[in-house]
Write a protein that holds these residues in place. Structure first.
Motif, PDB file in Angstrom:
ATOM      1  N   PRO A 316      23.229  33.989  12.048  1.00  0.00           N
ATOM      2  CA  PRO A 316      21.799  34.300  11.863  1.00  0.00           C
ATOM      3  C   PRO A 316      21.282  35.291  12.901  1.00  0.00           C
ATOM      4  O   PRO A 316      20.482  36.174  12.575  1.00  0.00           O
ATOM      5  CB  PRO A 316      21.117  32.938  12.009  1.00  0.00           C
ATOM      6  N   MET A 317      21.737  35.148  14.154  1.00  0.00           N
ATOM      7  CA  MET A 317      21.318  36.081  15.199  1.00  0.00           C
ATOM      8  C   MET A 317      21.844  37.480  14.924  1.00  0.00           C
ATOM      9  O   MET A 317      21.124  38.474  15.069  1.00  0.00           O
ATOM     10  CB  MET A 317      21.819  35.602  16.562  1.00  0.00           C
ATOM     11  N   VAL A 318      23.116  37.553  14.515  1.00  0.00           N
ATOM     12  CA  VAL A 318      23.723  38.853  14.230  1.00  0.00           C
ATOM     13  C   VAL A 318      22.995  39.550  13.088  1.00  0.00           C
ATOM     14  O   VAL A 318      22.660  40.739  13.168  1.00  0.00           O
ATOM     15  CB  VAL A 318      25.222  38.692  13.910  1.00  0.00           C
ATOM     16  N   ASP A 319      22.719  38.821  12.012  1.00  0.00           N
ATOM     17  CA  ASP A 319      22.031  39.417  10.864  1.00  0.00           C
ATOM     18  C   ASP A 319      20.636  39.914  11.251  1.00  0.00           C
ATOM     19  O   ASP A 319      20.228  41.016  10.854  1.00  0.00           O
ATOM     20  CB  ASP A 319      21.918  38.396   9.727  1.00  0.00           C
ATOM     21  N   ALA A 320      19.901  39.103  12.025  1.00  0.00           N
ATOM     22  CA  ALA A 320      18.560  39.506  12.445  1.00  0.00           C
ATOM     23  C   ALA A 320      18.622  40.722  13.364  1.00  0.00           C
ATOM     24  O   ALA A 320      17.785  41.628  13.266  1.00  0.00           O
ATOM     25  CB  ALA A 320      17.867  38.341  13.162  1.00  0.00           C
ATOM     26  N   ALA A 321      19.608  40.760  14.240  1.00  0.00           N
ATOM     27  CA  ALA A 321      19.732  41.878  15.167  1.00  0.00           C
ATOM     28  C   ALA A 321      20.083  43.174  14.439  1.00  0.00           C
ATOM     29  O   ALA A 321      19.526  44.238  14.735  1.00  0.00           O
ATOM     30  CB  ALA A 321      20.787  41.564  16.227  1.00  0.00           C
TER      31      ALA A 321
END
Length: 348
Positions: A316-321
């Motif tokens: 989720p962090m990677v996708d948001a970033a």
């Protein structure tokens, strides 16, 4: 071993020989062709490609997530190279590739490593250090990862190297401990100094692009510290002039690690800034940035045009970033990432 078939990759014109008993991605690994990949389990779609020449019956797929390859895409001729077995000669169009990485790949090697140390660095992360003692020498680029084979089950788990390549055959890892994690609990409760483990490497394409001179932004969380630390250490060794910044997200101050080294890097790398971000700072006297790490990047970085980005951590962090960095002007082709999925479970 089964029959062998020729697989040609376009638009790069590279050909490999693939045994029916191995996936196309595995065959490429063994021949030093570094195709784009992520989980190697049919979940992330990083290796998704298009079959230019070949019939439906010419490819058989191991189990995979339909989130990565919906039925409509499969019917349209797309496939996942990490799950695809070739039963005839094929021509594959690579939908996601980096020609520099593709042609500079290192062949995957198996080996045995001996545990030098296994120490906690936070309440739920371990710093594992091993040295290769058997097998062909395993070489790697900073940012790549290694597969560990669990002794009893034969299952494998992937972990990024935190160090740079060295002649001593030493590998460092920062590994998150999950309460129900098969390898996590093995590492926490059983692995001792002197133990021998079977490994295989290198994997991963989240590596420094040598032909790039752009400034870099790193964004990480959790065990995503490992590849990012390896990349930063690599930049120090290369005496880079590229300006860099690392945004690292953690829950509390106790979840931060390698703080001293990262602060020292601010003196070793030109213009390097280390910016930790805490999501749960209540009562800690914290005067740094707060919230999710992507929120901090959004607040601090209004224009990132022309930079490269490396993003490592939970999906989720990677996708948001990735979405945010694209909005801030970074070309998606220059955003390199590694999603840290857990225990091989599909992303949903």
């Amino acid at each position: 071993m089964g029959d062998k078939h020729l697989v040609r990759f376009e638009p790069v014109g590279i050909e490999i020989e693939v045994d029916e008993d191995q996936t196309i991605l595995r065959a490429a690994f063994e021949q030093g062709v570094q195709l784009m990949h992520g989980c190697k389990e049919g979940q992330c779609a990083a290796c998704k490609s298009f079959v230019l020449e070949g019939e439906v019956d010419d490819i058989e797929l191991d189990s995979y997530s339909t989130f990565a390859l919906p039925d409509m895409e499969r019917d349209d001729g797309q496939t996942l190279l990490c799950r695809a077995h070739a039963y005839n000669d094929l021509t594959i169009e690579l939908l996601n590739y980096d020609e520099e990485v593709l042609r500079s790949g290192l062949p995957v090697r198996k080996g045995t490593v001996e545990v030098l140390s296994n120490e906690p660095v936070t309440h739920d992360m371990r710093h594992l250090v091993v040295r290769q003692v058997a097998g062909d020498d395993i070489k790697f680029f900073p940012g790549q990862y290694m597969d560990f084979i669990l002794p009893d089950s034969g299952e494998s788990r992937s972990f990024s190297m935190a160090n740079t390549p060295n002649r001593e055959g030493v590998f460092e890892f920062i590994i998150k401990i999950y309460p129900d994690g098969l390898f996590s609990q093995f590492l926490k409760n059983e692995v001792q100094e002197g133990d021998k483990l079977e490994v295989e490497a290198p994997f991963g394409t989240c590596t420094l692009r040598e032909n790039r001179t752009s400034d870099i932004i790193f964004v990480g969380g959790g065990a995503g510290m490992a590849p990012l630390l390896g990349l930063l250490r690599g930049l120090v060794e290369k005496e880079t002039t590229r300006r860099t910044v690392l945004y690292y997200g953690a829950r509390t101050k106790d979840d931060l690690c390698f703080e001293d080294e990262l602060r020292e890097l601010e003196n070793k790398l030109p213009g390097f800034r280390y910016i930790p971000v805490l999501s749960d700072h209540e009562g800690e006297g914290w005067d740094g940035l707060t919230g999710f790490v992507t929120e901090a990047v959004r607040a601090e970085e209004s224009d990132l045009k022309g930079r490269d980005a490396y993003v490592c951590g939970p999906p989720p962090m990677v996708d948001a970033a990735i979405a945010l960095l694209s909005q801030r002007g970074i070309d998606e082709r220059n955003i390199f990432f590694d999603k840290f999925t857990t225990t091989g479970e599909p992303e949903e």
